[in-house]
Design a protein around this motif. Structure first.
Motif, PDB file in Angstrom:
ATOM      1  N   TYR A  45       5.982 -28.719 -28.596  1.00  0.00           N
ATOM      2  CA  TYR A  45       7.046 -28.301 -29.615  1.00  0.00           C
ATOM      3  C   TYR A  45       7.795 -27.041 -29.175  1.00  0.00           C
ATOM      4  N   VAL A  46       6.928 -26.253 -28.511  1.00  0.00           N
ATOM      5  CA  VAL A  46       7.310 -24.807 -28.026  1.00  0.00           C
ATOM      6  C   VAL A  46       8.713 -25.065 -26.855  1.00  0.00           C
ATOM      7  N   ASN A  47       7.868 -25.817 -25.715  1.00  0.00           N
ATOM      8  CA  ASN A  47       8.874 -26.112 -24.896  1.00  0.00           C
ATOM      9  C   ASN A  47       8.108 -27.347 -23.932  1.00  0.00           C
ATOM     10  N   THR A  48       8.778 -28.718 -24.252  1.00  0.00           N
ATOM     11  CA  THR A  48       7.947 -30.007 -23.693  1.00  0.00           C
ATOM     12  C   THR A  48       8.074 -29.815 -22.355  1.00  0.00           C
ATOM     13  N   GLU A  49       9.223 -29.647 -21.551  1.00  0.00           N
ATOM     14  CA  GLU A  49       9.028 -29.179 -19.945  1.00  0.00           C
ATOM     15  C   GLU A  49       8.102 -28.416 -19.614  1.00  0.00           C
ATOM     16  N   LEU A  50       7.875 -27.271 -20.167  1.00  0.00           N
ATOM     17  CA  LEU A  50       7.042 -26.227 -19.728  1.00  0.00           C
ATOM     18  C   LEU A  50       5.570 -26.623 -20.005  1.00  0.00           C
ATOM     19  N   ALA A  51       5.316 -27.229 -21.302  1.00  0.00           N
ATOM     20  CA  ALA A  51       3.942 -27.918 -21.499  1.00  0.00           C
ATOM     21  C   ALA A  51       3.492 -28.728 -20.200  1.00  0.00           C
ATOM     22  N   LYS A  52       4.380 -29.532 -19.552  1.00  0.00           N
ATOM     23  CA  LYS A  52       3.990 -30.496 -18.583  1.00  0.00           C
ATOM     24  C   LYS A  52       3.651 -29.627 -17.262  1.00  0.00           C
ATOM     25  N   LYS A  53       4.385 -28.818 -17.230  1.00  0.00           N
ATOM     26  CA  LYS A  53       4.572 -27.809 -15.668  1.00  0.00           C
ATOM     27  C   LYS A  53       3.469 -26.975 -15.556  1.00  0.00           C
ATOM     28  N   THR A  54       3.082 -26.341 -16.878  1.00  0.00           N
ATOM     29  CA  THR A  54       2.009 -25.264 -16.771  1.00  0.00           C
ATOM     30  C   THR A  54       0.576 -26.051 -16.946  1.00  0.00           C
ATOM     31  N   MET A  55       0.212 -26.956 -17.369  1.00  0.00           N
ATOM     32  CA  MET A  55      -1.006 -27.467 -17.504  1.00  0.00           C
ATOM     33  C   MET A  55      -1.656 -27.424 -16.124  1.00  0.00           C
ATOM     34  N   VAL A  56      -2.582 -26.520 -16.110  1.00  0.00           N
ATOM     35  CA  VAL A  56      -3.234 -26.592 -14.899  1.00  0.00           C
ATOM     36  C   VAL A  56      -4.470 -27.584 -14.823  1.00  0.00           C
ATOM     37  N   GLU A  57      -5.044 -27.779 -15.922  1.00  0.00           N
ATOM     38  CA  GLU A  57      -6.096 -28.925 -16.066  1.00  0.00           C
ATOM     39  C   GLU A  57      -6.174 -29.218 -17.582  1.00  0.00           C
ATOM     40  N   LYS A  58      -7.215 -30.186 -17.959  1.00  0.00           N
ATOM     41  CA  LYS A  58      -6.897 -30.644 -19.285  1.00  0.00           C
ATOM     42  C   LYS A  58      -7.417 -29.295 -20.299  1.00  0.00           C
ATOM     43  N   ASN A  59      -6.683 -29.121 -21.214  1.00  0.00           N
ATOM     44  CA  ASN A  59      -6.839 -27.983 -22.375  1.00  0.00           C
ATOM     45  C   ASN A  59      -6.635 -26.476 -21.617  1.00  0.00           C
ATOM     46  N   HIS A  60      -5.952 -26.652 -20.429  1.00  0.00           N
ATOM     47  CA  HIS A  60      -5.798 -25.303 -20.159  1.00  0.00           C
ATOM     48  C   HIS A  60      -4.280 -25.227 -19.472  1.00  0.00           C
ATOM     49  N   TRP A  61      -3.665 -24.046 -19.913  1.00  0.00           N
ATOM     50  CA  TRP A  61      -2.261 -23.861 -19.448  1.00  0.00           C
ATOM     51  C   TRP A  61      -2.010 -22.335 -18.868  1.00  0.00           C
ATOM     52  N   VAL A  62      -1.360 -22.339 -17.921  1.00  0.00           N
ATOM     53  CA  VAL A  62      -0.888 -20.861 -17.227  1.00  0.00           C
ATOM     54  C   VAL A  62       0.729 -20.609 -17.604  1.00  0.00           C
ATOM     55  N   ILE A  63       0.936 -19.864 -18.441  1.00  0.00           N
ATOM     56  CA  ILE A  63       2.322 -19.973 -18.784  1.00  0.00           C
ATOM     57  C   ILE A  63       3.025 -18.587 -18.409  1.00  0.00           C
ATOM     58  N   PRO A  64       3.854 -18.650 -17.600  1.00  0.00           N
ATOM     59  CA  PRO A  64       4.541 -17.256 -17.148  1.00  0.00           C
ATOM     60  C   PRO A  64       5.626 -17.089 -18.179  1.00  0.00           C
ATOM     61  N   HIS A  65       5.696 -15.600 -18.464  1.00  0.00           N
ATOM     62  CA  HIS A  65       6.458 -15.193 -19.528  1.00  0.00           C
ATOM     63  C   HIS A  65       6.913 -13.708 -19.007  1.00  0.00           C
ATOM     64  N   GLY A  66       8.005 -13.507 -18.342  1.00  0.00           N
ATOM     65  CA  GLY A  66       8.346 -12.188 -17.865  1.00  0.00           C
ATOM     66  C   GLY A  66       7.409 -11.540 -17.032  1.00  0.00           C
ATOM     67  N   SER A  67       6.721 -10.307 -17.394  1.00  0.00           N
ATOM     68  CA  SER A  67       5.951  -9.794 -16.449  1.00  0.00           C
ATOM     69  C   SER A  67       4.555 -10.219 -16.680  1.00  0.00           C
ATOM     70  N   LEU A  68       4.366 -10.856 -17.639  1.00  0.00           N
ATOM     71  CA  LEU A  68       3.105 -11.454 -18.239  1.00  0.00           C
ATOM     72  C   LEU A  68       2.810 -13.019 -17.611  1.00  0.00           C
ATOM     73  N   MET A  69       1.574 -13.452 -17.694  1.00  0.00           N
ATOM     74  CA  MET A  69       1.136 -14.620 -17.144  1.00  0.00           C
ATOM     75  C   MET A  69       0.244 -14.894 -18.332  1.00  0.00           C
ATOM     76  N   LEU A  70       0.457 -16.115 -19.183  1.00  0.00           N
ATOM     77  CA  LEU A  70      -0.348 -16.345 -20.362  1.00  0.00           C
ATOM     78  C   LEU A  70      -1.212 -17.276 -20.039  1.00  0.00           C
ATOM     79  N   ASP A  71      -2.816 -17.227 -20.273  1.00  0.00           N
ATOM     80  CA  ASP A  71      -3.643 -18.031 -19.840  1.00  0.00           C
ATOM     81  C   ASP A  71      -4.332 -18.583 -21.386  1.00  0.00           C
ATOM     82  N   VAL A  72      -3.802 -20.083 -21.458  1.00  0.00           N
ATOM     83  CA  VAL A  72      -4.077 -20.614 -22.756  1.00  0.00           C
ATOM     84  C   VAL A  72      -5.136 -21.709 -22.508  1.00  0.00           C
ATOM     85  N   LYS A  73      -6.320 -21.499 -23.123  1.00  0.00           N
ATOM     86  CA  LYS A  73      -7.070 -22.659 -22.978  1.00  0.00           C
ATOM     87  C   LYS A  73      -8.137 -22.844 -24.013  1.00  0.00           C
TER      88      LYS A  73
END
Length: 184
Positions: A45-73
């Motif tokens: 919902y937030v960003n379909t394209e980014l959801a695909k690109k940033t998933m590093v493994e099942k249930n784990h995303w690393v999302i760049p945002h400005g100077s931050l790198m969000l680690d969502v898992k």
């Protein structure tokens, strides 16, 4: 009305990548208590394209945002964790920065907190999957991203904090810069 300012169109077009169909599916899955799938749809919902690109493994995303790198898992124990390394403590003026971070945690942040990990400051948010809600998750991500981008430069300048990640700056086209100077 001689004192009213002139209107000028925005010089930079901002994209809205929200996928409302994914949001609807996210809430439907949440109502069916399919929390993991609901979170996947939320990220789409937030960003379909980014959801695909940033998933590093099942249930784990690393999302760049400005100077931050969000680690969502999602942890094996069923907890959603969001971490975003923020700044490193400076050799001097550490206490002043830590006092400011303490005030920041109590007065600015609502859903997330900045935690000290060694000499690094990290945004942190966690919640059990059974308590996820699209508004809550969006709010937490927004809070981390906006405050991380807003305060990093101030803490670097004021306290000598050390950035954990080099910023990537994308300059505007020369024509847009000239239009901005003409408008102002």
């Amino acid at each position: 009305m001689d004192i009213a300012p002139n209107h000028s169109d925005s010089l930079v077009a901002y994209e809205n990548n929200l996928d409302l169909k994914a949001y609807k599916k996210c809430t439907e899955l949440l109502e069916k208590r399919r929390y993991e799938e609901s979170l996947h749809e939320f990220i789409r919902y937030v960003n379909t394209e980014l959801a695909k690109k940033t998933m590093v493994e099942k249930n784990h995303w690393v999302i760049p945002h400005g100077s931050l790198m969000l680690d969502v898992k999602i942890t094996p124990s069923g907890v959603l964790e969001v971490r975003a390394p923020f700044l490193r403590l400076p050799p001097e003026r550490r206490i002043a920065l830590l006092r400011q971070i303490c005030e920041f945690n109590f007065n600015v942040l609502i859903l997330s907190q900045v935690l000290l990990d060694g000499d690094a400051l990290t945004f942190h948010f966690s919640t059990p999957l059974t308590l996820i809600d699209p508004h809550k998750i969006y709010g937490a991500l927004q809070e981390i991203c906006l405050n991380g981008d807003s305060y990093d430069d101030a803490f670097i300048e004021k306290f000598g904090a050390i950035p954990l990640r080099e910023k990537t700056v994308e300059n505007l086209p020369e024509k847009t810069v000239e239009q901005a100077w003409e408008s102002w």
